[in-house]
Structure formats: structure tokens, C-alpha cells
Design a protein around this motif. Sequence first.
Motif: not given
Length: 510
Positions: A330-335, A388-390
Amino acid sequence: MFDTLSDRLTSVLSNLRGKGRLSEADIDATCREIRIALLEADVALPVVRSFIGQVKQRAKGAEVSQALNPAQQVVKIVNEELIGILGGETRRLNLAKNPPTVIMLAGLQGSGKTTLAGKLARWLAGQGHTPMLVAADLQRPNAVTQLQVVGERAGVPVFAPEPGNGVGDPVDVARRSIDEARRAQHDVVVIDTAGRLGIDEEMMRQAADIRDAVQPNETLFVVDAMIGQDAVTTAEAFRDGVGFTGVALTKLDGDARGGAALSVRQVTGQPILFASNGEKLEDFDVFHPDRMASRILGMGDLLTLIEQAEQAFDAKQAEEAAAKIGSGELTLEDFLEQMLAVRRMGPIGNLLGMLPGAGQMKDALAQLDEKHLDRVQAIIRGMTPQERADPKIIKGSRRARIARGSGVSVSEVNDLVDRFFEARKMMQQMAGRFGMPGVGGGRRSKKGKKGKKGKGRGPTPPKVRGGFPGGMPGLPPMPQGGGELPPGFGGGLNDLPPGFDPSKLKFGKK
């Protein structure tokens, strides 16, 4: 609106918990407190008398004296009688067999009638209809212009052949709108009529003339839920002078005592069809008596919460995010996507208020500041796509740059990133233990092979369409424990709130 009444009723009914047997004195004392709570909430006296009489009669009968848990049985009785006052079952619109269906709105000036017309039209469009608004309020200054603006925001056409401001014949406009609807193939016509100042005989006559000219399938009386006992008096006058088939409540998000909502249905005999609980066009829904009663008694409104989630969340994205939770990807973009979907459902405080026992956490809910979520959103948007991805690459210099770009302190960026890692780790552990939608519920054996299906460490929960796959690490921490849950919530399936029907929940794909 019902906060005060909800607090009083929850407190009164919680006093019954733990009693293995209820005496007549217990029942009389409880009914007396409920009576006071209803009167303080501005519920009409005849309605209060009827309600208390029914509760007392049933509470002293065999269904309580022979019950295994008398206290919960009394809660069940109060809930059922409250549902009865609010109308019993949900009543849907009567649609014409041969379109267009004609819906006429009537009510006092200032009741929010024109705005409600736009909300209703937007809701109808969402149900697959092709509505058209009609500007038949030619008395109030700029009423036609206001409806045109509302219609544009709702994405619904407006029939407005007359400029208004005292010019034009509203009866003729209403009559011509039916022909226009047939020509343009609109299957629903919503007619906004002029508001009345109190009980105005001339305006009442005009409303009756419009009714006779168009023969509406539904005549909705729009009532401001904040005007108290006057709502009942005015509703009776409209019922006798014009007649209406249903009620639409507005301004349910206000801070008035809310007794009008509990009185109008009982006094007029006409059901409440819709409720408006905010200023936005989407703050509108069908009125469900059972759900409203559950919320008043502090039992939450899970069905409405789930329905709002289904509308706000993309099912495919939700399943993808759920799979990422189980794999720890789960990434910050997903969040960010999940947080934006949650915000589309409405204010966070209102959403959490639909959960059972939310009344016990009022102080904590009051601290949920929407501006805090704005800052979280700004922080994430201040990151590069790679960050965001990592999120692991977000070190000291990057955190300082993100803080400057989003207008927050470095400590706030640190807090968000740290909480995100904690939440992701916790969700991954839960996914492995209980199984997650789209992840699978089996566990691996010591040899590294996946165990047999269904032999995981716990039951795999049902796949909820539009669920919340992401956590909310950006929210301020909630207190541990929320005090006692309201009566009827012991934690087991048999302790679900009276009237709650789990079969109505929508699980899985259609």
C-alpha cells in the motif's frame, strides 16, 4: 439535530441495564423520563401521550415480563414505537405509469424549497430518471433565477418561460411544463411553487389551482425541521387547504430540538419521504424511519453508512487496495485516493456519528477537524510520484522540502509518514490473520506451502462493496474505549439493535 434527545433517551434506557427483572415502578419511572425528554425536544403533546401510552402498555405486558433480558426488550419496544411515529416502513415515490411523473413542492417561505427542488432533481437523475425543474414561483424576487442556478449546479434543465418577480401566471407555467416535458422526453417534472407567509389564503388558493391544473402524482410539503411546533400547525393548514401526499424535511443538520420531525408524520398522517441534512446538493436522501429511530437511540446507522461508501468508492480500486494491504505494498498514493473517497461521503464527524456508540465519544468526534485532513492532503500532494510510491525514501532533506512546499512543519510530515508505516504494518498483520477481500484467507504451513482453504487463523470476513480498505493514519488518535455502548449492543449477533436487518447489507459483487 437529535443530539439532545438522543443523549436523554440513551441515558434513560441505560439505567435499565443489569436488571434481571423490571418492576412496574421501574417502567413508570422510565416512561416518565422518556416523556420529559420528548417534550423538551418539542414533540407535540398528543404524539407524546400516544407514544408513552403504547410503550407503557407493551412494557407491562408478557413480552417483557417473560423475556430473558427485560431491559433490552424495553429498548426494543421503544425503538419499534419510535419507528411507528416516524412512519413505519420507508415509502417510495409513486411514479406515473405514463410519464411524466409530476411532483409539486409546497411550503412556507424560507423552508428551503427551491434548494430542495434541485436536490430532489439531482437525486432523481442519479436513480436513472430524466427530471426537469419548473419555475412556478413567480412571486418572490429572483426566485426564477435562483432555481436556474440550482438547476445548473444539479445538471438538470429548468423550464422558466416567465421572468418572475411578480410577472406571469404560475398556473399557466405549470400547465405548459407538462407539454414541454413530453416534447423533450423528461420522465419526471418537479414544480417549485411560491412559498407562503404563514397561512396565506391567496397563496393557498394558487397552490390548489396549480394542483388542479397538473394533477400531480406527488405533492410534497417542504417543512423546515427547525421551526418546532409551528411545523405541525402549518402542516395541518396545508393538509386541509391544498392536501399533500408526503413530507420533505429540510435543515436536519441544524441545532434545533427536532420535535417537528417526530410530530408531522403522526399528526398529519402523511409519510416523510425525504430528508435534507446539509447545504450541498448531495446532502439529501430517502427518509428511512427505522434508521432514524436507530440513530436517535444511539445505535448508529450502518446501512446508510454502507450505502454512502458504495457510492463514493470505486469497487475495482477498493479491491486493488485491499490486495496491496495484504502484500504490504500500500502506497501513499493509494491512501490519498481512499481519503478523497471518504471525504466525498461527507464530513468525517457525521460519518463516525453513524457508528453504534458514537454518542459516547462526542468529545473525541468534536475534535475531528476537517482542516487537519486538508493538511494531510497537502503533505501528500507535496511529494513526488516516486516518494508517494516508495515512502521509505523520504528522508531528512526530502521531508524538509515537503514541509516547505505544503506549508506545514517538518514534525507534521514526520508524524504522517511514521503513522503511515505503523498503519500499513498493522493492516498487513490483520490481513494475514483474518484474511482480506481479494487477498485470500489461508495461511502458510511450516514448509512454506499454503494451507487448505478455510483453515486460516480466523474467519474470512465478507467482501463489502465499497468498504474502507485503507487506514486513516492522518487522523488524530482516537481514545481507547468509548465508554459503555448503548443498550442493545452486547457485542454478539443477538445484540444487534432492534430493527437492524443484516440481510439488507450488500456483500460481494452483483
